[in-house]
Design a protein around this motif. Structure first.
Motif, PDB file in Angstrom:
ATOM      1  N   ALA A  49       0.905  -1.145  -0.189  1.00 23.26           N
ATOM      2  CA  ALA A  49      -0.062   0.094   0.036  1.00 23.26           C
ATOM      3  C   ALA A  49       0.939   1.243   0.172  1.00 23.26           C
ATOM      4  N   GLY A  50       1.916   1.194   0.619  1.00 26.24           N
ATOM      5  CA  GLY A  50       2.966   2.441   0.597  1.00 26.24           C
ATOM      6  C   GLY A  50       3.618   2.651  -0.529  1.00 26.24           C
ATOM      7  N   ARG A  74       2.214   2.186  -3.312  1.00 23.49           N
ATOM      8  CA  ARG A  74       1.141   2.287  -4.219  1.00 23.49           C
ATOM      9  C   ARG A  74       1.103   3.889  -4.107  1.00 23.49           C
ATOM     10  N   TYR A  75       0.952   4.306  -2.724  1.00 24.00           N
ATOM     11  CA  TYR A  75       0.736   5.707  -2.564  1.00 24.00           C
ATOM     12  C   TYR A  75       1.941   6.530  -2.835  1.00 24.00           C
ATOM     13  N   THR A 102       1.686   7.337  -6.652  1.00 22.09           N
ATOM     14  CA  THR A 102       0.686   8.449  -6.951  1.00 22.09           C
ATOM     15  C   THR A 102       1.005   9.708  -6.152  1.00 22.09           C
ATOM     16  N   HIS A 135       1.395  10.278  -3.016  1.00 24.20           N
ATOM     17  CA  HIS A 135       0.529  10.473  -1.798  1.00 24.20           C
ATOM     18  C   HIS A 135       1.761  10.242  -0.655  1.00 24.20           C
ATOM     19  N   TYR A 136       2.436  11.291  -0.264  1.00 23.88           N
ATOM     20  CA  TYR A 136       3.612  10.720   0.458  1.00 23.88           C
ATOM     21  C   TYR A 136       3.047  10.662   1.987  1.00 23.88           C
ATOM     22  N   GLN A 160       0.257   9.608   3.110  1.00 24.51           N
ATOM     23  CA  GLN A 160      -0.437   8.265   3.244  1.00 24.51           C
ATOM     24  C   GLN A 160       0.679   7.181   3.283  1.00 24.51           C
ATOM     25  N   ALA A 161       1.788   7.189   2.393  1.00 27.30           N
ATOM     26  CA  ALA A 161       2.665   6.378   2.206  1.00 27.30           C
ATOM     27  C   ALA A 161       3.619   6.287   3.521  1.00 27.30           C
ATOM     28  N   GLU A 203       1.429   4.198   6.010  1.00 30.56           N
ATOM     29  CA  GLU A 203       1.823   2.881   5.878  1.00 30.56           C
ATOM     30  C   GLU A 203       3.247   2.180   6.393  1.00 30.56           C
TER      31      GLU A 203
END
Length: 256
Positions: A231-232, A234-235, A238, A240-241, A243-244, A247
Motif C-alpha cells: 500500500a505504501g 502504491r501511495y 501516486t 501521496h506521501y 499516506q505512504a 503505511e
C-alpha cells in the motif's frame, strides 16, 4: 549419542560415521549367516530370523544414509535462498525430494522384513527389541509423510521469498509500482506456504517442527507487513506521501 540424536543436533559427520560402522557390522553378520547351517530345526529358525533382522537392519541403515543426504540438501536450499540464489535453492529441494523418496523405499523394505517375523515364535528375550524396531519404522513413515508436506510448503515459500527480495530491490531503487507488484505476488505465495506449514508446527518430530516454527514466525510477520509495504508503494507511486509514510510506519524494522 544415537544416529537420530546426531542428525537432530546437525552433526551429520558423526551420524555418517555411525551408519558406516553399522553398515559394515550388518554386512559382516549377513556373510556369516548366509553360510551358517544346522541339523536342528530350532537353530535353523534362529538363523533365518537373524538373517531377516540383519537384512532389515541393513535396509534401515541405507534408509538413514539417504535421509541424511536429504537433510543436507534441505540445509543447502536455505543457504542458497538466503543468498538469493533461488534456482540453486529449488534444485536442492528437488534433490532433497529425490533422496527422501530413496530413503522411504528402503524404509518400506526394512518394515516389510521386520513384520514378516511372527512375534509368537520369537524368543521372549527378543520380543521387546523387535516391537521397538517395528514402532520405530512405523513412526519414521509418519515423519516422512510430514516431511513431504513440508516440501510442498517450501516451494511457494521460495517463490514468495524471491518476489519479496525483488520487491525490496525495487523499493530501494524507488521503483514504487514494480515494488508494489512484487510485494503483492510475495504475499500470495507466502499465504499459500503458510496454509501448508501451519499444520506442521505441532509435529512431534524435530526434523519437521523446528524448521517449520522458524519459517512460520517469519511468515506471520510478513503477513502483517506486506500489505502495508504494498500500500505504501502504491501511495508513493501516486505521490501521496503522507499516506505512504503512514503505511510504512506500520512496517516492522525486521527488513532494514
Amino acid at each position: 549419542m544415537s544416529v537420530k540424536e546426531d542428525m537432530g543436533s546437525g552433526t551429520y559427520i558423526t551420524a555418517k560415521m555411525s551408519l558406516d560402522a553399522s553398515e559394515t557390522d550388518f554386512e559382516e553378520a549377513l556373510k556369516i549367516l548366509n553360510s551358517a547351517s544346522s541339523d536342528y530345526e530350532e537353530e535353523r529358525q534362529d538363523i533365518k530370523r537373524y538373517k531377516i533382522l540383519a537384512e532389515a537392519g541393513l535396509d534401515r541403515v541405507h534408509s538413514l544414509q539417504s535421509f541424511i543426504i536429504a537433510m543436507e540438501h534441505f540445509d543447502k536450499s536455505f543457504a542458497y535462498m538466503y543468498s538469493e540464489e533461488f534456482d540453486s535453492s529449488k534444485e536442492e529441494i528437488d534433490k532433497m525430494n529425490e533422496a527422501l523418496n530413496d530413503s522411504a523405499v528402503l524404509l518400506s523394505s526394512a518394515k516389510e522384513k521386520v513384520f514378516m517375523l511372527d512375534l509368537d515364535s520369537v524368543p521372549v528375550e527378543e520380543k521387546s527389541s523387535i516391537v521397538l524396531l517395528r514402532d520405530d519404522l512405523e513412526t519414521s513413515e509418519i515423519m516422512y509423510a510430514e516431511l513431504r508436506a513440508l516440501m510442498s510448503g517450501m516451494y511457494p515459500y521460495m517463490e514468495g521469498f524471491n518476489f519479496f527480495s525483488k520487491g525490496l530491490e525495487y523499493f530501494k531503487a524507488e521503483s514504487w509500482g514494480e515494488a508494489a507488484d512484487e510485494f503483492g505476488k510475495a504475499s500470495e505465495k507466502f499465504s499459500e506456504s503458510q496454509q501448508i506449514l501451519e499444520k506442521l508446527k505441532d509435529s512431534e518430530y524435530s526434523e519437521v517442527s523446528v524448521g517449520v516454527i522458524q519459517i512460520c514466525g517469519f511468515l506471520a510477520q510478513l503477513k502483517e507487513d506486506l500489505p502495508h509495504l504494498e500500500a505504501g508503494c502504491r501511495y508513493m507511486e501516486t505521490s501521496h506521501y503522507a499516506q505512504a509514510d503512514e503505511e510504512f510506519n506500520k512496517v516492522s524494522n525486521h527488513y532494514e
